[in-house]
Motif scaffolding. Structure first.
Motif, short mmCIF file in Angstrom:
data_model
loop_
_atom_site.label_atom_id
_atom_site.label_comp_id
_atom_site.label_asym_id
_atom_site.label_seq_id
_atom_site.Cartn_x
_atom_site.Cartn_y
_atom_site.Cartn_z
N SER A 152 0.85 -1.19 0.00
CA SER A 152 0.00 0.00 0.00
C SER A 152 0.89 1.24 0.00
N VAL A 153 0.49 2.24 -0.76
CA VAL A 153 1.27 3.46 -0.89
C VAL A 153 0.31 4.63 -1.06
N ASN A 154 0.75 5.82 -0.85
CA ASN A 154 -0.11 6.98 -1.01
C ASN A 154 0.68 8.06 -1.73
N SER A 155 0.62 8.06 -3.07
CA SER A 155 1.33 9.01 -3.90
C SER A 155 0.38 9.58 -4.94
N THR A 156 0.68 10.77 -5.45
CA THR A 156 -0.11 11.33 -6.53
C THR A 156 0.80 11.74 -7.67
N ILE A 157 0.29 11.60 -8.90
CA ILE A 157 1.02 11.98 -10.11
C ILE A 157 0.04 12.75 -10.97
N PRO A 158 0.36 13.98 -11.38
CA PRO A 158 -0.54 14.72 -12.27
C PRO A 158 -0.68 14.00 -13.61
N ILE A 159 -1.92 13.81 -14.06
CA ILE A 159 -2.17 13.05 -15.29
C ILE A 159 -3.22 13.74 -16.17
N LYS A 160 -3.24 13.31 -17.42
CA LYS A 160 -4.31 13.64 -18.37
C LYS A 160 -5.05 12.33 -18.62
N LEU A 188 -14.75 21.95 -3.73
CA LEU A 188 -14.28 20.83 -2.91
C LEU A 188 -12.79 20.60 -3.10
N PRO A 189 -12.07 20.39 -2.04
CA PRO A 189 -10.62 20.15 -2.17
C PRO A 189 -10.35 18.69 -2.52
N LEU A 190 -10.51 18.33 -3.78
CA LEU A 190 -10.28 16.96 -4.22
C LEU A 190 -8.79 16.71 -4.37
N THR A 191 -8.28 15.76 -3.59
CA THR A 191 -6.85 15.44 -3.69
C THR A 191 -6.54 14.76 -5.01
N THR A 192 -7.57 14.19 -5.66
CA THR A 192 -7.33 13.46 -6.90
C THR A 192 -7.73 14.27 -8.13
N ALA A 193 -7.99 15.56 -7.98
CA ALA A 193 -8.35 16.38 -9.13
C ALA A 193 -7.16 16.48 -10.07
N LYS A 194 -7.31 16.00 -11.27
CA LYS A 194 -6.28 16.02 -12.32
C LYS A 194 -5.02 15.26 -11.92
N ALA A 195 -5.17 14.31 -11.03
CA ALA A 195 -4.04 13.47 -10.62
C ALA A 195 -4.59 12.11 -10.23
N ILE A 196 -3.76 11.10 -10.39
CA ILE A 196 -4.15 9.79 -9.87
C ILE A 196 -3.57 9.67 -8.47
N GLU A 197 -4.32 9.05 -7.61
CA GLU A 197 -3.83 8.74 -6.27
C GLU A 197 -3.68 7.23 -6.20
N PRO A 243 8.19 10.77 -12.81
CA PRO A 243 7.55 9.79 -11.91
C PRO A 243 6.56 8.87 -12.63
N TYR A 244 5.87 9.41 -13.63
CA TYR A 244 4.92 8.59 -14.39
C TYR A 244 5.66 7.48 -15.15
N THR A 245 6.76 7.85 -15.82
CA THR A 245 7.54 6.88 -16.58
C THR A 245 8.16 5.82 -15.67
N LEU A 246 8.70 6.26 -14.54
CA LEU A 246 9.28 5.31 -13.58
C LEU A 246 8.22 4.35 -13.04
N ALA A 287 -1.32 -0.90 -10.75
CA ALA A 287 -1.57 0.09 -9.70
C ALA A 287 -3.08 0.30 -9.59
N VAL A 288 -3.59 0.25 -8.38
CA VAL A 288 -4.99 0.60 -8.12
C VAL A 288 -4.98 2.07 -7.75
N ALA A 289 -5.72 2.86 -8.53
CA ALA A 289 -5.67 4.31 -8.33
C ALA A 289 -7.06 4.91 -8.33
N ARG A 290 -7.14 6.09 -7.71
CA ARG A 290 -8.37 6.89 -7.73
C ARG A 290 -8.06 8.16 -8.51
N PHE A 291 -9.11 8.68 -9.17
CA PHE A 291 -8.98 10.00 -9.77
C PHE A 291 -10.35 10.62 -9.86
N ALA A 292 -10.37 11.94 -9.95
CA ALA A 292 -11.64 12.66 -10.07
C ALA A 292 -11.54 13.63 -11.23
#
Length: 136
Positions: free
Chosen positions: A5-13, A76-85, A116-119, A131-136
Protein backbone atom coordinates in the motif's frame (compact mmCIF):
# COMPACT_ATOMS: atom_id res chain seq x y z
CA UNK A 1 11.04 -1.70 -4.15
CA UNK A 2 8.24 -3.56 -2.32
CA UNK A 3 4.76 -3.30 -3.84
CA UNK A 4 2.46 -2.70 -0.91
CA UNK A 5 0.00 0.00 0.00
CA UNK A 6 1.27 3.46 -0.89
CA UNK A 7 -0.11 6.98 -1.01
CA UNK A 8 1.33 9.01 -3.90
CA UNK A 9 -0.11 11.33 -6.53
CA UNK A 10 1.02 11.98 -10.11
CA UNK A 11 -0.54 14.72 -12.27
CA UNK A 12 -2.17 13.05 -15.29
CA UNK A 13 -4.31 13.64 -18.37
CA UNK A 14 -7.17 11.18 -18.85
CA UNK A 15 -8.54 10.11 -22.25
CA UNK A 16 -11.40 7.66 -22.69
CA UNK A 17 -10.09 4.41 -24.18
CA UNK A 18 -13.44 3.31 -25.54
CA UNK A 19 -16.41 4.80 -27.34
CA UNK A 20 -20.04 3.86 -26.87
CA UNK A 21 -21.42 2.63 -30.20
CA UNK A 22 -24.56 1.07 -28.78
CA UNK A 23 -27.88 1.62 -30.52
CA UNK A 24 -30.29 3.86 -28.65
CA UNK A 25 -34.02 3.50 -29.08
CA UNK A 26 -36.66 6.14 -28.52
CA UNK A 27 -40.14 5.64 -27.19
CA UNK A 28 -42.97 6.65 -29.48
CA UNK A 29 -46.77 6.75 -29.45
CA UNK A 30 -48.17 3.78 -31.36
CA UNK A 31 -51.23 5.71 -32.66
CA UNK A 32 -49.40 8.54 -34.45
CA UNK A 33 -45.65 7.69 -34.13
CA UNK A 34 -45.00 10.90 -32.15
CA UNK A 35 -41.94 10.84 -29.89
CA UNK A 36 -42.58 10.34 -26.18
CA UNK A 37 -40.63 12.73 -23.92
CA UNK A 38 -39.84 12.63 -20.24
CA UNK A 39 -41.03 15.69 -18.37
CA UNK A 40 -39.88 16.78 -14.93
CA UNK A 41 -42.63 17.39 -12.36
CA UNK A 42 -42.50 18.81 -8.84
CA UNK A 43 -44.06 16.25 -6.47
CA UNK A 44 -45.46 18.96 -4.19
CA UNK A 45 -46.88 21.36 -6.80
CA UNK A 46 -47.80 18.70 -9.36
CA UNK A 47 -46.52 21.03 -12.08
CA UNK A 48 -43.86 20.70 -14.76
CA UNK A 49 -40.50 22.25 -13.83
CA UNK A 50 -38.08 23.98 -16.22
CA UNK A 51 -34.42 22.90 -16.28
CA UNK A 52 -33.24 26.17 -14.67
CA UNK A 53 -35.50 25.44 -11.67
CA UNK A 54 -33.86 22.06 -10.96
CA UNK A 55 -31.00 21.70 -8.49
CA UNK A 56 -28.90 18.88 -7.07
CA UNK A 57 -29.07 17.59 -3.53
CA UNK A 58 -28.06 14.78 -1.23
CA UNK A 59 -30.87 12.99 0.58
CA UNK A 60 -29.80 12.64 4.22
CA UNK A 61 -33.14 11.13 5.23
CA UNK A 62 -36.61 10.85 3.70
CA UNK A 63 -37.49 14.38 4.83
CA UNK A 64 -34.07 16.05 4.68
CA UNK A 65 -32.24 17.04 1.49
CA UNK A 66 -29.03 19.07 1.51
CA UNK A 67 -28.81 21.29 -1.57
CA UNK A 68 -25.49 21.11 -3.47
CA UNK A 69 -24.62 23.74 -6.09
CA UNK A 70 -22.08 23.51 -8.92
CA UNK A 71 -20.05 26.13 -7.01
CA UNK A 72 -20.06 23.87 -3.92
CA UNK A 73 -18.74 20.97 -5.99
CA UNK A 74 -16.12 23.12 -7.71
CA UNK A 75 -14.85 24.31 -4.33
CA UNK A 76 -14.28 20.83 -2.91
CA UNK A 77 -10.62 20.15 -2.17
CA UNK A 78 -10.28 16.96 -4.22
CA UNK A 79 -6.85 15.44 -3.69
CA UNK A 80 -7.33 13.46 -6.90
CA UNK A 81 -8.35 16.38 -9.13
CA UNK A 82 -6.28 16.02 -12.32
CA UNK A 83 -4.04 13.47 -10.62
CA UNK A 84 -4.15 9.79 -9.87
CA UNK A 85 -3.83 8.74 -6.27
CA UNK A 86 -2.20 5.33 -6.12
CA UNK A 87 -3.66 3.40 -3.21
CA UNK A 88 -2.26 -0.12 -3.78
CA UNK A 89 -0.36 -2.44 -6.08
CA UNK A 90 -1.65 -5.88 -7.08
CA UNK A 91 -0.33 -8.68 -9.31
CA UNK A 92 -1.44 -8.02 -12.87
CA UNK A 93 -2.65 -11.61 -13.14
CA UNK A 94 -5.27 -10.89 -10.46
CA UNK A 95 -6.99 -8.17 -12.52
CA UNK A 96 -10.21 -9.44 -14.11
CA UNK A 97 -10.82 -7.28 -17.23
CA UNK A 98 -14.53 -8.12 -17.11
CA UNK A 99 -14.84 -6.33 -13.76
CA UNK A 100 -13.30 -3.13 -15.08
CA UNK A 101 -15.90 -0.57 -16.13
CA UNK A 102 -14.72 2.10 -18.52
CA UNK A 103 -11.12 2.10 -19.71
CA UNK A 104 -8.90 5.16 -19.86
CA UNK A 105 -5.53 6.09 -21.31
CA UNK A 106 -3.35 8.01 -18.88
CA UNK A 107 -0.44 10.26 -19.70
CA UNK A 108 1.68 12.56 -17.55
CA UNK A 109 0.42 16.13 -17.29
CA UNK A 110 3.41 18.40 -17.64
CA UNK A 111 7.16 18.23 -17.28
CA UNK A 112 7.10 17.58 -13.53
CA UNK A 113 4.92 14.49 -13.93
CA UNK A 114 6.85 12.85 -16.79
CA UNK A 115 9.65 11.28 -14.77
CA UNK A 116 7.55 9.79 -11.91
CA UNK A 117 4.92 8.59 -14.39
CA UNK A 118 7.54 6.88 -16.58
CA UNK A 119 9.28 5.31 -13.58
CA UNK A 120 5.97 4.02 -12.25
CA UNK A 121 5.00 2.53 -15.62
CA UNK A 122 8.37 0.81 -16.00
CA UNK A 123 8.33 -0.57 -12.44
CA UNK A 124 4.81 -1.93 -12.90
CA UNK A 125 5.76 -3.63 -16.16
CA UNK A 126 9.00 -5.08 -14.79
CA UNK A 127 7.22 -6.52 -11.73
CA UNK A 128 3.99 -7.62 -13.49
CA UNK A 129 1.97 -5.40 -11.16
CA UNK A 130 -1.00 -3.10 -11.65
CA UNK A 131 -1.57 0.09 -9.70
CA UNK A 132 -4.99 0.60 -8.12
CA UNK A 133 -5.67 4.31 -8.33
CA UNK A 134 -8.37 6.89 -7.73
CA UNK A 135 -8.98 10.00 -9.77
CA UNK A 136 -11.64 12.66 -10.07
Amino acid sequence: MPFSSVNSTIPIKVTAATEDHSIRFHQYHLDDMARIRTRKFCEIEGAEVRAEEIGKGYEVSKDTIVAISDEDLAGLPLTTAKAIEIVAFVPYSEIDPIRIGEGYYLEPDGQVATKPYTLLRQALKRNSKAAVARFA
